[in-house]
Design a protein around this motif. Structure first.
Motif, PDB file in Angstrom:
ATOM      1  N   LYS A   1       0.868  -1.178   0.000  1.00  0.00           N
ATOM      2  CA  LYS A   1       0.000   0.000   0.000  1.00  0.00           C
ATOM      3  C   LYS A   1       0.907   1.231   0.000  1.00  0.00           C
ATOM      4  O   LYS A   1       1.464   1.614   1.017  1.00  0.00           O
ATOM      5  CB  LYS A   1      -0.908   0.021   1.238  1.00  0.00           C
TER       6      LYS A   1
ATOM      7  N   CYS B   1       0.787   4.870  -0.173  1.00  0.00           N
ATOM      8  CA  CYS B   1      -0.170   5.964   0.005  1.00  0.00           C
ATOM      9  C   CYS B   1       0.492   7.333  -0.076  1.00  0.00           C
ATOM     10  O   CYS B   1      -0.153   8.341   0.228  1.00  0.00           O
ATOM     11  CB  CYS B   1      -0.885   5.814   1.347  1.00  0.00           C
TER      12      CYS B   1
ATOM     13  N   GLU C   1      -2.329  10.345   1.446  1.00  0.00           N
ATOM     14  CA  GLU C   1      -2.555   9.979   2.847  1.00  0.00           C
ATOM     15  C   GLU C   1      -3.950  10.352   3.341  1.00  0.00           C
ATOM     16  O   GLU C   1      -4.574   9.587   4.074  1.00  0.00           O
ATOM     17  CB  GLU C   1      -1.496  10.640   3.752  1.00  0.00           C
TER      18      GLU C   1
ATOM     19  N   CYS D   1      -6.453   7.800   2.513  1.00  0.00           N
ATOM     20  CA  CYS D   1      -6.183   6.482   3.110  1.00  0.00           C
ATOM     21  C   CYS D   1      -6.197   6.490   4.638  1.00  0.00           C
ATOM     22  O   CYS D   1      -6.131   5.427   5.251  1.00  0.00           O
ATOM     23  CB  CYS D   1      -4.816   5.981   2.639  1.00  0.00           C
TER      24      CYS D   1
END
Length: 198
Positions: free
Chosen positions: A57, A59, A63, A66
């Motif tokens: 993952k 991100c 961010e 997520c």
């Protein structure tokens, strides 16, 4: 070193390991995907003394989208920020164990065909590793790894605390499997399993 790409990152695996990008295999795309809501891990890496199931993952730069996924057990799923992206998704501590479980189920399905399907050739080494007597040997390590890249630390919780909380929750959900669970990033991963290539 064998190099594979996922989510804009290059992963280098030790010489001698056999690595597949599981969710890109013909078996996954053409057969297992016919199962509604099927999921699979990104990489399966087989080495002499270990087998690793790795989910990536990355991100970085996303961010905010997520952030709800790093709070265990969907605790932040109903927040305003999460509702935009929530459909069909769970917090990472739920998603990764689901992907591991479905990956193992897919490997059982692949094995059921024996050698009757040519699309299974790319899975041969992984299927053999999972169904060999060696798999139950305590010396054969089974790793479940979530590679989580992103700037998630804040005033109340450091990224280390966030990763530790996710790891603890994932471990509880995977206690049915004799494995070592870890949540790592580009500064904490084990270079014996893989390396990030710049």
């Amino acid at each position: 070193m064998e190099i594979k790409e996922e989510s804009g990152l290059k992963f280098g695996f030790p010489h001698g390991s056999h690595v597949i990008k599981f969710d890109d295999t013909n078996y996954y795309r053409n057969l297992f995907n016919s199962f509604p809501e099927s999921k699979g891990v990104d990489f399966i890496a087989v080495e002499k003394d270990s087998i690793s199931f790795i989910e990536v993952k990355n991100c970085l730069g996303n961010e905010a989208e997520c952030r709800w996924r790093i709070k265990p057990n969907n605790r932040n799923r109903e927040t305003t920020a999460a509702k935009v992206n929530v459909e069909g998704r769970d917090s990472l501590d739920i998603e990764v164990p689901q992907k591991v479980t479905m990956t193992l189920a897919a490997l059982v399905g692949a094995r059921s065909f024996g050698e009757t399907k040519s699309s299974l050739e790319e899975l041969k080494d992984v299927v053999e590793a999972v169904f060999s007597e060696d798999f139950i040997n305590p010396r054969k390590k089974k790793y479940i790894i979530l590679f989580l890249e992103g700037e998630f630390g804040g005033h109340t919780r450091s990224k280390k605390m966030i990763m530790s909380e996710l790891q603890k929750s994932m471990r509880a959900k995977l206690k049915w499997l004799n494995c070592k669970v870890s949540v790592v990033d580009s500064s904490t991963y084990d270079k014996k399993v893989f390396q990030i290539i710049a």
